[in-house]
Design an enzyme around this catalytic site. Structure first.
Site, PDB file in Angstrom:
ATOM      1  N   ASN A   1      58.817   3.852 -12.094  1.00 27.60           N
ATOM      2  CA  ASN A   1      58.805   4.599 -13.357  1.00 27.60           C
ATOM      3  C   ASN A   1      58.703   3.572 -14.478  1.00 27.60           C
ATOM      4  O   ASN A   1      59.659   2.862 -14.766  1.00 27.60           O
ATOM      5  CB  ASN A   1      60.095   5.424 -13.469  1.00 27.60           C
ATOM      6  CG  ASN A   1      60.213   6.114 -14.823  1.00 27.60           C
ATOM      7  OD1 ASN A   1      59.265   6.114 -15.623  1.00 27.60           O
ATOM      8  ND2 ASN A   1      61.373   6.703 -15.089  1.00 27.60           N
TER       9      ASN A   1
ATOM     10  N   LYS B   1      58.371   4.051 -17.615  1.00 25.37           N
ATOM     11  CA  LYS B   1      58.956   4.490 -18.897  1.00 25.37           C
ATOM     12  C   LYS B   1      57.975   4.200 -20.045  1.00 25.37           C
ATOM     13  O   LYS B   1      56.772   4.324 -19.860  1.00 25.37           O
ATOM     14  CB  LYS B   1      60.334   3.857 -19.084  1.00 25.37           C
ATOM     15  CG  LYS B   1      61.219   4.116 -17.849  1.00 25.37           C
ATOM     16  CD  LYS B   1      62.665   3.814 -18.042  1.00 25.37           C
ATOM     17  CE  LYS B   1      63.412   4.139 -16.744  1.00 25.37           C
ATOM     18  NZ  LYS B   1      64.836   3.955 -16.820  1.00 25.37           N
TER      19      LYS B   1
ATOM     20  N   HIS C   1      64.267  13.731 -15.449  1.00 29.39           N
ATOM     21  CA  HIS C   1      64.824  12.377 -15.548  1.00 29.39           C
ATOM     22  C   HIS C   1      66.006  12.396 -16.518  1.00 29.39           C
ATOM     23  O   HIS C   1      65.972  13.102 -17.527  1.00 29.39           O
ATOM     24  CB  HIS C   1      63.753  11.381 -16.020  1.00 29.39           C
ATOM     25  CG  HIS C   1      64.210   9.962 -15.868  1.00 29.39           C
ATOM     26  ND1 HIS C   1      65.040   9.368 -16.784  1.00 29.39           N
ATOM     27  CD2 HIS C   1      63.991   9.049 -14.896  1.00 29.39           C
ATOM     28  CE1 HIS C   1      65.309   8.138 -16.369  1.00 29.39           C
ATOM     29  NE2 HIS C   1      64.681   7.911 -15.235  1.00 29.39           N
TER      30      HIS C   1
ATOM     31  N   GLU D   1      66.919  10.459 -18.750  1.00 26.96           N
ATOM     32  CA  GLU D   1      66.584  10.136 -20.148  1.00 26.96           C
ATOM     33  C   GLU D   1      66.038  11.376 -20.853  1.00 26.96           C
ATOM     34  O   GLU D   1      66.282  11.583 -22.042  1.00 26.96           O
ATOM     35  CB  GLU D   1      65.598   8.956 -20.187  1.00 26.96           C
ATOM     36  CG  GLU D   1      66.333   7.656 -19.881  1.00 26.96           C
ATOM     37  CD  GLU D   1      65.482   6.563 -19.254  1.00 26.96           C
ATOM     38  OE1 GLU D   1      64.246   6.629 -19.335  1.00 26.96           O
ATOM     39  OE2 GLU D   1      66.078   5.626 -18.683  1.00 26.96           O
TER      40      GLU D   1
ATOM     41  N   GLU E   1      69.675   9.586  -9.243  1.00 27.34           N
ATOM     42  CA  GLU E   1      69.777   8.455 -10.160  1.00 27.34           C
ATOM     43  C   GLU E   1      71.065   8.574 -10.975  1.00 27.34           C
ATOM     44  O   GLU E   1      71.103   9.289 -11.985  1.00 27.34           O
ATOM     45  CB  GLU E   1      68.590   8.454 -11.137  1.00 27.34           C
ATOM     46  CG  GLU E   1      67.248   8.286 -10.476  1.00 27.34           C
ATOM     47  CD  GLU E   1      66.213   7.741 -11.455  1.00 27.34           C
ATOM     48  OE1 GLU E   1      65.702   6.651 -11.208  1.00 27.34           O
ATOM     49  OE2 GLU E   1      65.942   8.394 -12.478  1.00 27.34           O
TER      50      GLU E   1
ATOM     51  N   GLY F   1      69.282   1.034 -15.757  1.00 30.54           N
ATOM     52  CA  GLY F   1      69.068   0.003 -16.777  1.00 30.54           C
ATOM     53  C   GLY F   1      70.300  -0.815 -17.091  1.00 30.54           C
ATOM     54  O   GLY F   1      70.327  -1.550 -18.081  1.00 30.54           O
TER      55      GLY F   1
ATOM     56  N   SER G   1      68.818   0.588 -11.270  1.00 29.90           N
ATOM     57  CA  SER G   1      68.918  -0.870 -11.125  1.00 29.90           C
ATOM     58  C   SER G   1      68.539  -1.364  -9.729  1.00 29.90           C
ATOM     59  O   SER G   1      69.118  -2.339  -9.241  1.00 29.90           O
ATOM     60  CB  SER G   1      70.318  -1.359 -11.509  1.00 29.90           C
ATOM     61  OG  SER G   1      70.553  -1.105 -12.883  1.00 29.90           O
TER      62      SER G   1
HETATM   63  P1  13P Z   1      66.172   0.957 -13.741  1.00 32.74           P
HETATM   64  O1  13P Z   1      65.630   0.602 -12.360  1.00 32.74           O
HETATM   65  O2  13P Z   1      65.583   0.131 -14.827  1.00 32.74           O
HETATM   66  O3  13P Z   1      67.661   1.014 -13.724  1.00 32.74           O
HETATM   67  O4  13P Z   1      65.670   2.465 -14.043  1.00 32.74           O
HETATM   68  C1  13P Z   1      65.862   3.456 -13.100  1.00 32.74           C
HETATM   69  C2  13P Z   1      65.152   4.682 -13.528  1.00 32.74           C
HETATM   70  O5  13P Z   1      65.531   5.324 -14.486  1.00 32.74           O
HETATM   71  C3  13P Z   1      63.967   5.083 -12.760  1.00 32.74           C
HETATM   72  O6  13P Z   1      63.564   6.367 -13.087  1.00 32.74           O
END
Ligand code: 13P
Length: 249
Positions: free
Chosen positions: A9, A11, A94, A96, A166, A172, A211
């Protein structure tokens, strides 16, 4: 046996030229990879990413979509439009999107169904916040998020979907869930689906995200109910992503 799926992903990172370069790099690593591979670039790069990935094992996902087919929804794109440009998958729910844009369980369920109605494979993202984990609510929260989709879409729809667990506190932050912490939630998710349909429960792929790095991937992917990863930061570096894919034997 479920084949592992490693998804990146991206982002809100990568211009179109950067995205094409990254797909080209990932394609090289994908040639001998034991897993299925998916990349989710930003909307502006989907067309170019699909073209770059053509003829390779790398599939392309959108990070988001609207549930309506078309209409006066400024700034949105529909499942039909994503299908039209060659996406095979789309992320829905997601954390976010849930946290920053107020997406509810009900909205996520509508997106999930709209994706499938256009032949896209939804990747349903679920996961608890740190506060919820510390309040021992993890399994309740994830169950609620999953049930919201199961209730309207039905268990059969999970025959053509992927689930991604997740934990929000691991995204992150550099703080990966331990393989045991992740496995506990994955097992619960699978049991919930299997309780409704044993065959689909056995087939549905459940990815872990939060992560994931090359150094942690192998241990996570060795757990019985972890079928790959949804990788953020580490998917932006072709060599690291290739090592994650290689560890998914
Ligand atoms: P990170 O691997 O940067 O923690 O992000 C995970 C994520 O949100 C994948 O959709």
């Amino acid at each position: 046996m479920r084949k592992k799926l490693i998804a990146g992903n991206w982002k809100m990172y990568k211009t179109t030229s950067e995205a094409v370069a990254l797909v080209e790099e990932i394609k090289k690593g994908a040639a001998g990879a034991p897993s299925d591979i998916l990349v989710a670039p930003p909307a502006t790069s989907l067309v170019a990413a699909v073209a770059a990935a053509k003829g390779s094992p790398v599939a392309v996902a959108s990070q988001n979509m609207h549930f309506e087919k078309e209409g006066a929804f400024t700034g949105e794109v529909s499942a039909a439009m994503l299908k039209d440009v060659g996406c095979r998958y789309v992320l829905v729910g997601h954390s976010e999107r849930r946290q920053l844009y107020g997406e509810s369980d009900a909205l996520v369920a509508r997106k999930f169904m709209a994706a499938q109605s256009q032949g896209l494979l939804p990747v349903l993202c679920v996961g608890e916040t740190l506060e919820e984990r510390e309040g021992n609510q993890t399994l309740d929260v994830v169950s609620r998020q999953l049930e919201a989709v199961l209730a309207v879409s039905g268990v059969a729809s999970f025959g053509t979907a992927v689930i991604a667990y997740e934990p929000v506190w691991a995204i992150g932050t550099g703080r990966t869930a331990s393989p045991e912490q992740a496995q506990e939630v994955h097992a619960m998710i699978r049991a919930k689906v299997a309780g409704l349909d044993a065959t689909i429960g056995g087939l549905v792929r459940i990815l872990y995200g939060g992560s994931v790095k090359a150094s942690s991937a192998q241990e996570l992917f060795a757990m019985p109910d972890i079928d790959g990863g949804l990788v953020g930061g580490a998917s932006l570096k072709a060599d690291e992503f290739a090592r994650i894919c290689a560890g998914a034997g």
